[in-house]
Design a protein around this motif. Sequence first.
Motif, PDB file in Angstrom:
ATOM      1  N   GLU A  25      36.232  42.651  38.601  1.00 40.50           N
ATOM      2  CA  GLU A  25      36.722  41.601  38.171  1.00 40.50           C
ATOM      3  C   GLU A  25      35.551  40.217  37.943  1.00 40.50           C
ATOM      4  O   GLU A  25      34.552  39.824  39.075  1.00 40.50           O
ATOM      5  CB  GLU A  25      37.449  40.272  39.038  1.00 40.50           C
ATOM      6  CG  GLU A  25      38.545  41.423  39.635  1.00 40.50           C
ATOM      7  CD  GLU A  25      39.706  40.646  40.632  1.00 40.50           C
ATOM      8  OE1 GLU A  25      40.611  39.632  40.683  1.00 40.50           O
ATOM      9  OE2 GLU A  25      39.524  40.903  41.805  1.00 40.50           O
ATOM     10  N   ARG A  85      33.807  38.118  49.339  1.00 40.41           N
ATOM     11  CA  ARG A  85      33.775  37.389  48.650  1.00 40.41           C
ATOM     12  C   ARG A  85      32.620  36.426  49.107  1.00 40.41           C
ATOM     13  O   ARG A  85      33.641  34.611  48.373  1.00 40.41           O
ATOM     14  CB  ARG A  85      35.999  37.191  49.509  1.00 40.41           C
ATOM     15  CG  ARG A  85      36.619  38.446  48.663  1.00 40.41           C
ATOM     16  CD  ARG A  85      37.641  38.253  49.293  1.00 40.41           C
ATOM     17  NE  ARG A  85      37.626  37.882  51.230  1.00 40.41           N
ATOM     18  CZ  ARG A  85      38.763  38.069  51.880  1.00 40.41           C
ATOM     19  NH1 ARG A  85      40.320  37.435  51.131  1.00 40.41           N
ATOM     20  NH2 ARG A  85      38.590  37.460  53.424  1.00 40.41           N
ATOM     21  N   TYR A 120      33.181  40.506  40.832  1.00 40.03           N
ATOM     22  CA  TYR A 120      33.175  40.893  41.989  1.00 40.03           C
ATOM     23  C   TYR A 120      34.303  42.199  41.941  1.00 40.03           C
ATOM     24  O   TYR A 120      34.634  42.578  41.638  1.00 40.03           O
ATOM     25  CB  TYR A 120      34.646  39.735  42.586  1.00 40.03           C
ATOM     26  CG  TYR A 120      34.688  39.938  44.225  1.00 40.03           C
ATOM     27  CD1 TYR A 120      34.768  40.449  44.730  1.00 40.03           C
ATOM     28  CD2 TYR A 120      36.699  40.541  44.535  1.00 40.03           C
ATOM     29  CE1 TYR A 120      34.990  40.765  46.090  1.00 40.03           C
ATOM     30  CE2 TYR A 120      37.470  40.920  44.943  1.00 40.03           C
ATOM     31  CZ  TYR A 120      36.451  40.961  46.118  1.00 40.03           C
ATOM     32  OH  TYR A 120      37.139  40.936  47.281  1.00 40.03           O
ATOM     33  N   VAL A 121      33.217  43.365  42.933  1.00 38.36           N
ATOM     34  CA  VAL A 121      33.417  44.956  43.021  1.00 38.36           C
ATOM     35  C   VAL A 121      34.011  45.376  44.060  1.00 38.36           C
ATOM     36  O   VAL A 121      34.448  46.693  44.478  1.00 38.36           O
ATOM     37  CB  VAL A 121      32.432  45.244  42.638  1.00 38.36           C
ATOM     38  CG1 VAL A 121      31.231  45.555  41.299  1.00 38.36           C
ATOM     39  CG2 VAL A 121      31.369  45.051  43.700  1.00 38.36           C
ATOM     40  N   GLY A 122      35.047  44.249  44.576  1.00 40.94           N
ATOM     41  CA  GLY A 122      35.839  44.463  46.079  1.00 40.94           C
ATOM     42  C   GLY A 122      36.531  45.617  46.274  1.00 40.94           C
ATOM     43  O   GLY A 122      36.806  46.618  47.231  1.00 40.94           O
ATOM     44  N   ARG A 123      37.186  45.443  44.557  1.00 43.46           N
ATOM     45  CA  ARG A 123      38.067  47.132  44.579  1.00 43.46           C
ATOM     46  C   ARG A 123      37.158  48.213  43.850  1.00 43.46           C
ATOM     47  O   ARG A 123      38.489  49.170  42.725  1.00 43.46           O
ATOM     48  CB  ARG A 123      39.461  47.107  43.802  1.00 43.46           C
ATOM     49  CG  ARG A 123      39.901  45.651  44.511  1.00 43.46           C
ATOM     50  CD  ARG A 123      41.789  45.467  43.760  1.00 43.46           C
ATOM     51  NE  ARG A 123      41.365  44.993  42.035  1.00 43.46           N
ATOM     52  CZ  ARG A 123      42.311  44.501  41.590  1.00 43.46           C
ATOM     53  NH1 ARG A 123      43.150  45.427  41.456  1.00 43.46           N
ATOM     54  NH2 ARG A 123      42.378  44.057  40.104  1.00 43.46           N
ATOM     55  N   GLY A 124      36.315  47.819  43.595  1.00 40.71           N
ATOM     56  CA  GLY A 124      35.626  49.327  42.399  1.00 40.71           C
ATOM     57  C   GLY A 124      34.711  48.712  41.469  1.00 40.71           C
ATOM     58  O   GLY A 124      34.554  47.778  40.722  1.00 40.71           O
ATOM     59  N   LYS A 164      37.268  48.207  38.647  1.00 40.87           N
ATOM     60  CA  LYS A 164      38.454  47.241  38.764  1.00 40.87           C
ATOM     61  C   LYS A 164      37.813  45.857  38.982  1.00 40.87           C
ATOM     62  O   LYS A 164      38.588  45.307  38.822  1.00 40.87           O
ATOM     63  CB  LYS A 164      39.507  47.275  40.038  1.00 40.87           C
ATOM     64  CG  LYS A 164      39.918  48.375  39.074  1.00 40.87           C
ATOM     65  CD  LYS A 164      41.302  48.770  40.566  1.00 40.87           C
ATOM     66  CE  LYS A 164      42.218  50.313  40.349  1.00 40.87           C
ATOM     67  NZ  LYS A 164      43.282  49.943  41.669  1.00 40.87           N
ATOM     68  N   ARG A 203      29.629  50.514  49.228  1.00 41.19           N
ATOM     69  CA  ARG A 203      30.961  51.111  48.543  1.00 41.19           C
ATOM     70  C   ARG A 203      30.845  52.563  47.804  1.00 41.19           C
ATOM     71  O   ARG A 203      31.087  53.657  46.939  1.00 41.19           O
ATOM     72  CB  ARG A 203      31.005  50.304  47.226  1.00 41.19           C
ATOM     73  CG  ARG A 203      31.776  49.133  47.613  1.00 41.19           C
ATOM     74  CD  ARG A 203      31.839  47.743  46.786  1.00 41.19           C
ATOM     75  NE  ARG A 203      32.922  47.025  47.459  1.00 41.19           N
ATOM     76  CZ  ARG A 203      32.986  46.699  48.868  1.00 41.19           C
ATOM     77  NH1 ARG A 203      31.208  46.740  49.587  1.00 41.19           N
ATOM     78  NH2 ARG A 203      33.827  45.402  48.924  1.00 41.19           N
ATOM     79  N   GLY A 248      30.595  43.028  46.370  1.00 37.76           N
ATOM     80  CA  GLY A 248      32.125  42.562  46.901  1.00 37.76           C
ATOM     81  C   GLY A 248      32.593  42.140  47.970  1.00 37.76           C
ATOM     82  O   GLY A 248      33.497  42.335  48.763  1.00 37.76           O
ATOM     83  N   LYS A 308      42.580  31.954  41.398  1.00 30.78           N
ATOM     84  CA  LYS A 308      43.032  33.234  42.610  1.00 30.78           C
ATOM     85  C   LYS A 308      43.633  32.271  43.521  1.00 30.78           C
ATOM     86  O   LYS A 308      44.730  32.608  43.554  1.00 30.78           O
ATOM     87  CB  LYS A 308      41.478  33.922  42.667  1.00 30.78           C
ATOM     88  CG  LYS A 308      41.574  34.938  42.903  1.00 30.78           C
ATOM     89  CD  LYS A 308      40.487  35.918  42.767  1.00 30.78           C
ATOM     90  CE  LYS A 308      40.416  37.370  43.946  1.00 30.78           C
ATOM     91  NZ  LYS A 308      41.837  38.188  42.947  1.00 30.78           N
ATOM     92  N   GLY A 345      32.754  55.703  47.958  1.00 30.51           N
ATOM     93  CA  GLY A 345      33.477  56.200  46.981  1.00 30.51           C
ATOM     94  C   GLY A 345      33.185  57.866  46.501  1.00 30.51           C
ATOM     95  O   GLY A 345      33.736  58.408  45.283  1.00 30.51           O
TER      96      GLY A 345
END
Length: 311
Positions: free
Chosen positions: A169, A143, A160-164, A167, A11, A141, A179, A15
């Motif tokens: 969770e 799941r 959970y850093v799947g969206r960075g 963001k 990432r 990131g 979820k 990124g």
Amino acid sequence: MLLDAASLYFRAYYGVPESVTAPDGTPVNAVRGFTDMVSRLVTEHRPTRLVACLDLDWRPAFRVDALPTYKAHRVPGEPDTAPAGVPEEVPDTLAPQVPLILEVLEAAGIATGGAEGYEADDVIGTLAATEKTDHVLAVSGDRDLMQIVGDGDPAVRLLYVGRGLAKAELLGPAEVAAKYGVPVGRAGEAYAEMAMLRGDPSDGLPGVPGVGAKTAATLVGRFDSWAELRAAIEDRTDSRISATVRTKLVAAAPYLSVVEPVVRVAVDADVHLDRPDALPTEPVDPERLDALAERWGLDSSVERLRAALAR
């Protein structure tokens, strides 16, 4: 805190622009981004212990033997039944940065952990399952690690850093249940079962044709275990599975018979740490860290890491 190191440095690589280079022009975007992420995580969550968990085998033989398509599409130049042991395809400008990331961690005194024949997920799963003292926060990131969350003593959570990282969770059983529609009482286990049924193209898991995420979640919510669900597929008197869905599950019997060890995160890997996992308050080898910072143009990132450790 248990870091999925590869998840984070991939990432970081994508990124942070490749225009971030060392004085000699060598890209160090992944090193800078990864180091900054570690600094931010330490600053925000203040762990007393930390392990950067490594993939010593990104495609373990026991998973490939069970399901040859497992991650096969990620093997360069190989067919969908690529054998285990083939190196993962890593971008040319990322591969040289991984050893440097490990050097920075070593000089800082941050522990790394791995297990021969296992992925980082399994290292994280094992360390989380065997922890007796401190609450656990895994950072990834991926799941798949949603299956390790739990409210035991100690509790296990996933950042959970799947969206960075911005963001991220924070997920526990309640959040995973909300979820994905799985039962909160066994949210982690149920998430894994849902993933087996739904499949995951990114990992080469075909899933059961015609069974999507919603149907899979509904199914696992009606049973107390994977074994109970599997038995109900064969028991045509069990009304918890409709005739239409049962037909699909029966047709997928060969896949369902082998998928569990592929999806389940191992909790019994032989994990080796390179040093004790207590997070230091200052670098254990400051001269080496300074030399790395100067050689590779990492001054600002290393200063942030020092400040985070000093906390």
